[in-house]
Scaffold this motif. Structure first.
Motif, PDB file in Angstrom:
ATOM      1  N   ASP A  67     -11.198  -6.370   3.439  1.00 43.43           N
ATOM      2  CA  ASP A  67     -10.623  -5.171   2.851  1.00 43.43           C
ATOM      3  C   ASP A  67     -11.191  -3.975   3.626  1.00 43.43           C
ATOM      4  O   ASP A  67     -12.401  -3.763   3.637  1.00 43.43           O
ATOM      5  N   TYR A 113       0.868  -1.178   0.000  1.00 47.35           N
ATOM      6  CA  TYR A 113       0.000   0.000   0.000  1.00 47.35           C
ATOM      7  C   TYR A 113       0.897   1.217   0.000  1.00 47.35           C
ATOM      8  O   TYR A 113       1.718   1.397   0.891  1.00 47.35           O
ATOM      9  N   SER A 115      -3.915  -2.654   4.981  1.00 44.10           N
ATOM     10  CA  SER A 115      -4.641  -3.227   3.845  1.00 44.10           C
ATOM     11  C   SER A 115      -5.480  -4.433   4.232  1.00 44.10           C
ATOM     12  O   SER A 115      -6.119  -5.039   3.380  1.00 44.10           O
TER      13      SER A 115
END
Length: 516
Positions: A164, A44, A142
């Motif tokens: 998520d 990320y 994440s």
């Protein structure tokens, strides 16, 4: 570098990855000498460095938030489930990317939601098998881990979820019986304590690695590749965090409460006694007796232990009592009584600390803000009136400049007027702030210098007369807090005048003197 998990480190940390995966052609160099393997991990690019990822902020449950926050607190929004039995007291949450992850009771306890921290709007929600009792975030933000409690068929119900966090979509899930206590997330692993007496270790991709027997009612704690937990419920165990192999144990005289780690010791209450056990040998190095029966975590700042609890006074008034000890010797520094607004308004939760040693303590009536150097309360915020008296040691949560408070059926969001910039980052500006805006005794001034300098600090009233010399002399680069006596100040407008060799600044201050 803080934004990426190194492929070389991952090779050691994640048992799923084989040596051949790290051939040069499989790696992507994101900066000189730093590689990732994009086929094996999800990177990320901009993780939220302010994220509150687990109980007590970190895997040590330290209660220290390494970013500055200052009063006054301004009310933003509230969720009130009065009389619904929502029991937010028992729920632990987390927050990142301006989203707070909690259930939305009373009828939707089995729904995990992402609340917009600015407005309280629900951005997404996902139905899970049973009551959503806990959530935690991975290091890269994440993966959102959600644990559920009860379930109708615990041996076949899915109870642990990896979602998520931006959409609520399912990544993977496990059947683990009830998960009531917050998972501990470290590197590429998540440690999950389930009912029935086990700590289970999974990789971020959901691969089960091992489990060990565990008792007690709280999450384990992690430090330096070791996991600390209770088994049986009065024996503290240290195990290797990668293999689960036992290292040492220490038998306490009573059941062990919530664990927290500081100053190379793991701290916990056993009945009315606070223990500090050496992390590496298992030998007790600190023992403080004379508390009421407590199971709450203790929190720390600058080699000091802070313990808070309720205590009955005259006429059954419940006071909040805050004690501070030396974490090495056990010597008592402060013993502070905080009067409630009414007779039943005391009690308290564990204090949290933000950068620069500002302490935050809440009971049923007030949020108190105090200086960790001297224990002086310099700001208070009155909480909404509520008939229950069941605070949660999973709250408050601090995020950016938000203070998130909860007890029983109440969730209340406050916002500080500012977050002072992180001085670890390059900064060419002078940060200059007074607090609080009202005072019973002392006024404080925060000053951050981008470089060492000779300074002059003075205070003037609205007519231009000098009210006080605050400081004259040399100051080093960094952060400084000045204690200003307000005994000779009256309510009104003042101007602070900061002067250095190459810089001048005048700041307007609206000051209200509160009479006792």
């Amino acid at each position: 570098k803080e934004y990426f998990i190194s492929g070389r480190n991952l090779q050691i940390a994640d048992f799923l990855i084989k040596e051949k995966s790290f051939k040069k052609e499989n790696l992507v160099e994101i900066e000189k000498g730093h590689y990732i393997n994009p086929s094996l991990i999800k990177t990320y690019q901009g993780p939220d460095k302010y994220a509150w990822r687990m109980s007590g902020y970190d895997a040590q449950h330290s209660g220290y938030y390494p970013f500055p926050l200052y009063p006054p607190l301004n009310f933003k929004w509230i969720k009130n489930w009065e009389g619904s039995g929502a029991q937010i007291t028992e729920v632990s949450g987390c927050i990142a990317h301006d989203m707070l992850f909690l259930p939305d009771p009373p009828h939707d306890l089995n729904v995990i939601c992402a609340f917009d921290i600015k407005t309280g709007e629900i951005l997404w929600e996902r139905v899970v098998t049973a009551n959503a009792m806990t959530s935690g975030l991975c290091e890269g933000d994440s993966i959102l881990f959600v644990g559920t409690w009860i379930g109708f068929t615990p041996d076949s119900d899915t109870t642990f979820y990896a979602l998520d966090p931006f959409t609520g979509n399912l990544k993977w899930a496990k059947i683990l019986r009830s998960i009531q206590y917050q998972p501990v997330v470290v590197d590429t692993f998540v440690y999950v304590r389930r009912s029935g007496g086990n700590i289970c270790l999974f990789t971020y991709r959901g691969k089960f690695l091992w489990s060990v027997s565990s008792d007690g009612f709280y999450s384990p704690a992690y430090y330096n590749e070791r996991i600390y937990h209770a088994y049986p419920n009065n024996v503290l165990n240290a195990i290797d965090a990668l293999t689960g192999n036992p290292l040492w144990n220490f038998e306490a005289p009573f059941e062990i409460g919530e664990l927290s780690i500081h100053d190379n010791k793991v701290f916990f209450f056993a009945y009315d006694t606070l223990f500090g056990v050496n992390l590496f040998s298992g030998i007790p190095q600190l023992k403080i007796i004379g508390f009421p029966i407590l199971w709450i975590p203790v929190h720390f700042y600058n080699k000091k232990i802070w313990v808070s609890h309720g205590e009955y006074g005259a006429g059954d008034t419940i006071f909040s009592r805050l004690k501070c000890f030396d974490s090495r010797t056990g010597d008592l520094y402060f013993d502070i009584y905080l009067s409630p607004k009414d007779t039943n308004g005391g009690g308290t939760i564990s204090p949290l600390f933000t950068k620069n040693g500002v302490g935050w303590l809440a009971n049923v009536d007030y949020i108190y803000v105090f200086n960790s150097l001297n224990g002086i309360v310099f700001d208070t915020t009155l909480l909404p009136e509520f008939p229950t008296c069941e605070p949660s040691h999973y709250f408050p949560i601090i995020y950016k400049n938000y203070y998130i408070y909860a007890h029983r059926d109440l969730l209340c969001i406050y916002q500080a007027d500012t977050v002072i910039p992180d001085t670890n980052q390059p900064d060419t500006n002078y940060v200059f702030k007074f607090y609080p805006y009202f005072s019973l005794g002392n006024l404080y001034l925060y000053l951050s210098l981008p470089e060492q300098d000779e300074i002059s600090l003075k205070l003037y009233d609205v007519s231009g007369r000098k009210a006080q010399d605050i400081y004259n002399g040399f100051l080093s680069k960094g952060e400084h807090i000045f204690n200003i006596s307000s005994k000779k100040l009256f309510s009104g407008i003042y101007f602070s005048y900061l002067k250095t060799e190459n810089y001048k600044k005048i700041s307007k201050i609206a000051f209200i003197k509160v009479l006792k």
